[in-house]
Design a protein around this motif. Structure first.
Motif, PDB file in Angstrom:
ATOM      1  N   ASN A  51    -109.009 -22.273  44.787  1.00 38.68           N
ATOM      2  CA  ASN A  51    -108.572 -22.846  43.510  1.00 38.68           C
ATOM      3  C   ASN A  51    -107.124 -22.486  43.189  1.00 38.68           C
ATOM      4  OD1 ASN A  51    -109.108 -24.636  41.462  1.00 38.68           O
ATOM      5  ND2 ASN A  51    -110.215 -23.194  40.169  1.00 38.68           N
ATOM      6  N   VAL A  52    -106.341 -22.252  44.227  1.00 38.94           N
ATOM      7  CA  VAL A  52    -104.891 -22.118  44.077  1.00 38.94           C
ATOM      8  C   VAL A  52    -104.323 -23.504  44.368  1.00 38.94           C
ATOM      9  CG1 VAL A  52    -102.812 -20.908  44.829  1.00 38.94           C
ATOM     10  CG2 VAL A  52    -105.021 -19.727  44.828  1.00 38.94           C
ATOM     11  N   THR A  53    -104.094 -24.261  43.326  1.00 38.58           N
ATOM     12  CA  THR A  53    -103.867 -25.700  43.480  1.00 38.58           C
ATOM     13  C   THR A  53    -102.402 -26.116  43.481  1.00 38.58           C
ATOM     14  OG1 THR A  53    -104.098 -25.964  41.090  1.00 38.58           O
ATOM     15  CG2 THR A  53    -106.087 -26.250  42.412  1.00 38.58           C
ATOM     16  N   THR A  54    -101.509 -25.226  43.043  1.00 43.82           N
ATOM     17  CA  THR A  54    -100.088 -25.541  42.996  1.00 43.82           C
ATOM     18  C   THR A  54     -99.308 -24.393  43.616  1.00 43.82           C
ATOM     19  OG1 THR A  54    -100.416 -26.774  40.933  1.00 43.82           O
ATOM     20  CG2 THR A  54     -98.154 -26.194  41.505  1.00 43.82           C
ATOM     21  N   LEU A  55     -98.400 -24.728  44.541  1.00 42.29           N
ATOM     22  CA  LEU A  55     -97.600 -23.728  45.235  1.00 42.29           C
ATOM     23  C   LEU A  55     -96.120 -24.059  45.069  1.00 42.29           C
ATOM     24  CD1 LEU A  55     -99.553 -23.611  48.634  1.00 42.29           C
ATOM     25  CD2 LEU A  55     -99.922 -22.172  46.627  1.00 42.29           C
ATOM     26  N   ILE A  56     -95.356 -23.065  44.646  1.00 42.91           N
ATOM     27  CA  ILE A  56     -93.903 -23.207  44.581  1.00 42.91           C
ATOM     28  C   ILE A  56     -93.342 -22.510  45.818  1.00 42.91           C
ATOM     29  CG2 ILE A  56     -91.846 -22.887  43.190  1.00 42.91           C
ATOM     30  CD1 ILE A  56     -94.050 -24.521  41.800  1.00 42.91           C
ATOM     31  N   LEU A  57     -92.748 -23.280  46.720  1.00 41.38           N
ATOM     32  CA  LEU A  57     -92.237 -22.745  47.981  1.00 41.38           C
ATOM     33  C   LEU A  57     -90.821 -22.226  47.780  1.00 41.38           C
ATOM     34  CD1 LEU A  57     -93.462 -25.503  50.471  1.00 41.38           C
ATOM     35  CD2 LEU A  57     -94.750 -23.663  49.365  1.00 41.38           C
ATOM     36  N   THR A  58     -90.589 -20.999  48.188  1.00 43.62           N
ATOM     37  CA  THR A  58     -89.317 -20.346  47.928  1.00 43.62           C
ATOM     38  C   THR A  58     -88.268 -20.759  48.951  1.00 43.62           C
ATOM     39  OG1 THR A  58     -90.580 -18.449  47.128  1.00 43.62           O
ATOM     40  CG2 THR A  58     -88.226 -18.130  47.454  1.00 43.62           C
ATOM     41  N   GLY A  59     -87.144 -21.272  48.450  1.00 38.84           N
ATOM     42  CA  GLY A  59     -86.008 -21.613  49.302  1.00 38.84           C
ATOM     43  C   GLY A  59     -84.934 -20.551  49.182  1.00 38.84           C
ATOM     44  N   THR A  60     -84.790 -19.717  50.208  1.00 38.37           N
ATOM     45  CA  THR A  60     -83.871 -18.581  50.137  1.00 38.37           C
ATOM     46  C   THR A  60     -82.504 -18.861  50.754  1.00 38.37           C
ATOM     47  OG1 THR A  60     -84.777 -17.721  52.213  1.00 38.37           O
ATOM     48  CG2 THR A  60     -85.752 -16.911  50.154  1.00 38.37           C
ATOM     49  N   ASP A  61     -82.373 -19.979  51.422  1.00 35.48           N
ATOM     50  CA  ASP A  61     -81.091 -20.417  51.973  1.00 35.48           C
ATOM     51  C   ASP A  61     -81.191 -21.920  52.200  1.00 35.48           C
ATOM     52  OD1 ASP A  61     -82.541 -20.792  54.367  1.00 35.48           O
ATOM     53  OD2 ASP A  61     -81.910 -18.864  55.196  1.00 35.48           O
ATOM     54  N   ARG A  62     -80.119 -22.514  52.686  1.00 31.62           N
ATOM     55  CA  ARG A  62     -80.118 -23.968  52.830  1.00 31.62           C
ATOM     56  C   ARG A  62     -81.219 -24.435  53.773  1.00 31.62           C
ATOM     57  NH1 ARG A  62     -74.983 -27.810  54.682  1.00 31.62           N
ATOM     58  NH2 ARG A  62     -76.143 -29.800  54.638  1.00 31.62           N
ATOM     59  N   GLU A  63     -81.346 -23.785  54.920  1.00 31.59           N
ATOM     60  CA  GLU A  63     -82.331 -24.201  55.921  1.00 31.59           C
ATOM     61  C   GLU A  63     -83.748 -24.153  55.359  1.00 31.59           C
ATOM     62  OE1 GLU A  63     -84.010 -22.816  60.329  1.00 31.59           O
ATOM     63  OE2 GLU A  63     -82.430 -21.673  59.330  1.00 31.59           O
ATOM     64  N   HIS A  64     -84.103 -23.048  54.743  1.00 33.74           N
ATOM     65  CA  HIS A  64     -85.469 -22.908  54.256  1.00 33.74           C
ATOM     66  C   HIS A  64     -85.721 -23.752  53.013  1.00 33.74           C
ATOM     67  CE1 HIS A  64     -85.305 -19.365  56.934  1.00 33.74           C
ATOM     68  NE2 HIS A  64     -86.580 -19.637  57.113  1.00 33.74           N
ATOM     69  N   ALA A  65     -84.706 -23.966  52.203  1.00 34.32           N
ATOM     70  CA  ALA A  65     -84.881 -24.855  51.059  1.00 34.32           C
ATOM     71  C   ALA A  65     -85.130 -26.286  51.520  1.00 34.32           C
ATOM     72  CB  ALA A  65     -83.656 -24.794  50.153  1.00 34.32           C
ATOM     73  N   GLY A  77     -99.177 -31.038  45.429  1.00 33.02           N
ATOM     74  CA  GLY A  77     -99.328 -29.713  44.857  1.00 33.02           C
ATOM     75  C   GLY A  77     -98.295 -28.707  45.319  1.00 33.02           C
ATOM     76  N   LEU A  78     -97.392 -29.113  46.211  1.00 28.24           N
ATOM     77  CA  LEU A  78     -96.328 -28.239  46.686  1.00 28.24           C
ATOM     78  C   LEU A  78     -94.993 -28.663  46.081  1.00 28.24           C
ATOM     79  CD1 LEU A  78     -98.562 -27.460  48.680  1.00 28.24           C
ATOM     80  CD2 LEU A  78     -96.813 -27.389  50.489  1.00 28.24           C
ATOM     81  N   ARG A 269    -106.000 -18.940  33.278  1.00 36.53           N
ATOM     82  CA  ARG A 269    -105.640 -20.097  32.461  1.00 36.53           C
ATOM     83  C   ARG A 269    -104.235 -19.957  31.873  1.00 36.53           C
ATOM     84  NH1 ARG A 269    -111.017 -19.669  30.662  1.00 36.53           N
ATOM     85  NH2 ARG A 269    -110.324 -18.437  28.861  1.00 36.53           N
ATOM     86  N   THR A 270    -103.935 -18.776  31.357  1.00 34.90           N
ATOM     87  CA  THR A 270    -102.660 -18.583  30.668  1.00 34.90           C
ATOM     88  C   THR A 270    -101.490 -18.597  31.633  1.00 34.90           C
ATOM     89  OG1 THR A 270    -103.800 -17.238  29.011  1.00 34.90           O
ATOM     90  CG2 THR A 270    -101.410 -17.098  29.066  1.00 34.90           C
ATOM     91  N   THR A 271    -101.606 -17.911  32.765  1.00 38.36           N
ATOM     92  CA  THR A 271    -100.493 -17.893  33.710  1.00 38.36           C
ATOM     93  C   THR A 271    -100.256 -19.275  34.305  1.00 38.36           C
ATOM     94  OG1 THR A 271    -101.964 -17.165  35.519  1.00 38.36           O
ATOM     95  CG2 THR A 271    -100.777 -15.459  34.285  1.00 38.36           C
ATOM     96  N   THR A 272    -101.313 -20.036  34.492  1.00 39.80           N
ATOM     97  CA  THR A 272    -101.146 -21.409  35.003  1.00 39.80           C
ATOM     98  C   THR A 272    -100.437 -22.279  33.977  1.00 39.80           C
ATOM     99  OG1 THR A 272    -103.009 -21.299  36.530  1.00 39.80           O
ATOM    100  CG2 THR A 272    -102.390 -23.481  35.721  1.00 39.80           C
ATOM    101  N   ALA A 273    -100.856 -22.209  32.729  1.00 39.02           N
ATOM    102  CA  ALA A 273    -100.200 -22.994  31.682  1.00 39.02           C
ATOM    103  C   ALA A 273     -98.728 -22.609  31.568  1.00 39.02           C
ATOM    104  CB  ALA A 273    -100.914 -22.792  30.347  1.00 39.02           C
ATOM    105  N   ARG A 280     -91.887 -27.263  34.574  1.00 39.22           N
ATOM    106  CA  ARG A 280     -91.912 -28.629  34.029  1.00 39.22           C
ATOM    107  C   ARG A 280     -92.766 -29.559  34.881  1.00 39.22           C
ATOM    108  NH1 ARG A 280     -85.398 -28.397  32.977  1.00 39.22           N
ATOM    109  NH2 ARG A 280     -85.484 -26.466  31.763  1.00 39.22           N
ATOM    110  N   LEU A 281     -93.957 -29.081  35.159  1.00 36.45           N
ATOM    111  CA  LEU A 281     -94.913 -29.853  35.936  1.00 36.45           C
ATOM    112  C   LEU A 281     -96.014 -30.355  35.018  1.00 36.45           C
ATOM    113  CD1 LEU A 281     -95.264 -27.453  38.990  1.00 36.45           C
ATOM    114  CD2 LEU A 281     -93.779 -29.448  38.780  1.00 36.45           C
ATOM    115  N   PRO A 282     -96.522 -31.570  35.262  1.00 35.44           N
ATOM    116  CA  PRO A 282     -97.620 -32.071  34.433  1.00 35.44           C
ATOM    117  C   PRO A 282     -98.894 -31.282  34.648  1.00 35.44           C
ATOM    118  CG  PRO A 282     -97.201 -33.548  36.284  1.00 35.44           C
ATOM    119  CD  PRO A 282     -96.101 -32.528  36.292  1.00 35.44           C
ATOM    120  N   ALA A 283     -99.735 -31.242  33.647  1.00 41.21           N
ATOM    121  CA  ALA A 283    -100.965 -30.458  33.720  1.00 41.21           C
ATOM    122  C   ALA A 283    -101.858 -30.906  34.865  1.00 41.21           C
ATOM    123  CB  ALA A 283    -101.725 -30.534  32.404  1.00 41.21           C
TER     124      ALA A 283
END
Length: 295
Positions: A51-65, A77-78, A269-273, A280-283
């Motif tokens: 139930n980890v439905t949304t992932l923010i992928l970390t871009g640490t430099d140009r290549e990885h971003a 969801g990514l 619930r709170t950390t997800t909200a 700025r992602l829709p619910a």
């Protein structure tokens, strides 16, 4: 697409197959790391099962971003961040700044960073770090996107720099917070968000965080794995390969809830909200989705 070589059984034993009572957002997942190259579809499937439905992928430099943006386009969801880590600040130049500006225009990119200051290792000099961070503060103002900040042993200077920009930047999160009370309260005064990881689960160095976790305003708290790093040391079973992954985020949430003295479901619930509002992602981003696969 070839079938993943790993399955639930040979990667996560039954005792480590956690499921969050409500959907979670992992605000810091380094899925462009080479350790995920061979089994990314299985990693994403395990995250959805947890139930980890949304992932923010970390871009640490140009290549990885750029890699993170490509992954975000392929998998619902990514999302991605785009920045230059303070370790690589010596590489900052006008061409790199232009590349970052272009990345920030991509809809998949939801934050500027990972950027900031790291006076612990000083792979780039403090002066180089401050120059690159100052430039990325300007890009955050220009793009209107929130900041995804790295800070290690640089709390005072970080607070000074952010104070000068605070009226101009949008939201900002200090990800993988590990600092002391003085730094936390300074960030609170600046209205920053705080990201917590499995550092809290480390009996060698996480004790002070357990005492501080209740001091973080609930509406400013977000959760993350920072995988493949910071595997929780107090998991109820050993994990083959010692690679952290998003499916283990519910364990971290459970630990944070314990030390805050609150219900796991409420914290989830709170950390997800908070995360959805911050990026700025829709619910409906937290609803399970069918994964797009490469042809």
């Amino acid at each position: 697409m070839a079938a993943p070589t790993d399955t639930f059984d040979d990667v996560l034993p039954e005792v480590l197959r956690f499921t969050s009572p409500t959907p979670l957002v992992d605000i810091g997942a380094n899925l462009t790391h080479e350790s995920f190259a061979r089994d990314l579809p299985a990693v994403l499937a395990r995250a959805r099962a947890a139930n980890v439905t949304t992932l923010i992928l970390t871009g640490t430099d140009r290549e990885h971003a750029e890699q993170a943006v490509t992954m975000a386009r392929r998998h619902p969801g990514l999302f991605a961040t785009a920045g230059v880590h303070p370790h690589d600040a010596s590489r900052w130049n006008p061409a790199l700044e232009r590349a970052m500006r272009d990345l920030h225009r991509q809809p998949e990119v939801v934050a500027v960073g990972e950027c900031g200051l790291d006076f612990n290792r000083n792979f780039s000099t403090p002066a180089e770090q401050e120059r690159a961070f100052e430039a990325q503060l300007g890009l955050a103002v220009e793009s209107g996107k929130p900041l995804f900040i790295h800070e290690r042993d640089a709390g005072r200077r970080m607070r000074e720099m952010l104070h000068a920009w605070r009226d101009d930047i949008a939201d900002a999160v200090v990800h993988c917070f590990t600092a002391e009370r003085e730094t936390l309260f300074g960030y609170r005064d600046l209205g920053l968000h705080i990201g917590l990881t499995g550092w809290l689960c480390d009996e060698r160095r996480g004790h002070h965080l357990r005492e501080l976790v209740g001091e973080i305003p609930l509406d400013r708290l977000m959760v993350e794995t920072d995988c493949p790093y910071l595997l929780p040391r107090n998991l109820p079973a050993k994990l083959k390969g010692r690679r952290h992954e998003p499916a283990l985020l519910p364990w971290i949430v459970r630990e944070i809830a314990h030390w805050r003295g609150m219900e796991e479901a409420e914290l989830a619930r709170t950390t997800t909200a908070t995360a959805l509002a911050f990026f700025r992602l829709p619910a409906d981003e937290t609803r399970p989705a069918t994964q797009h696969e490469e042809s």
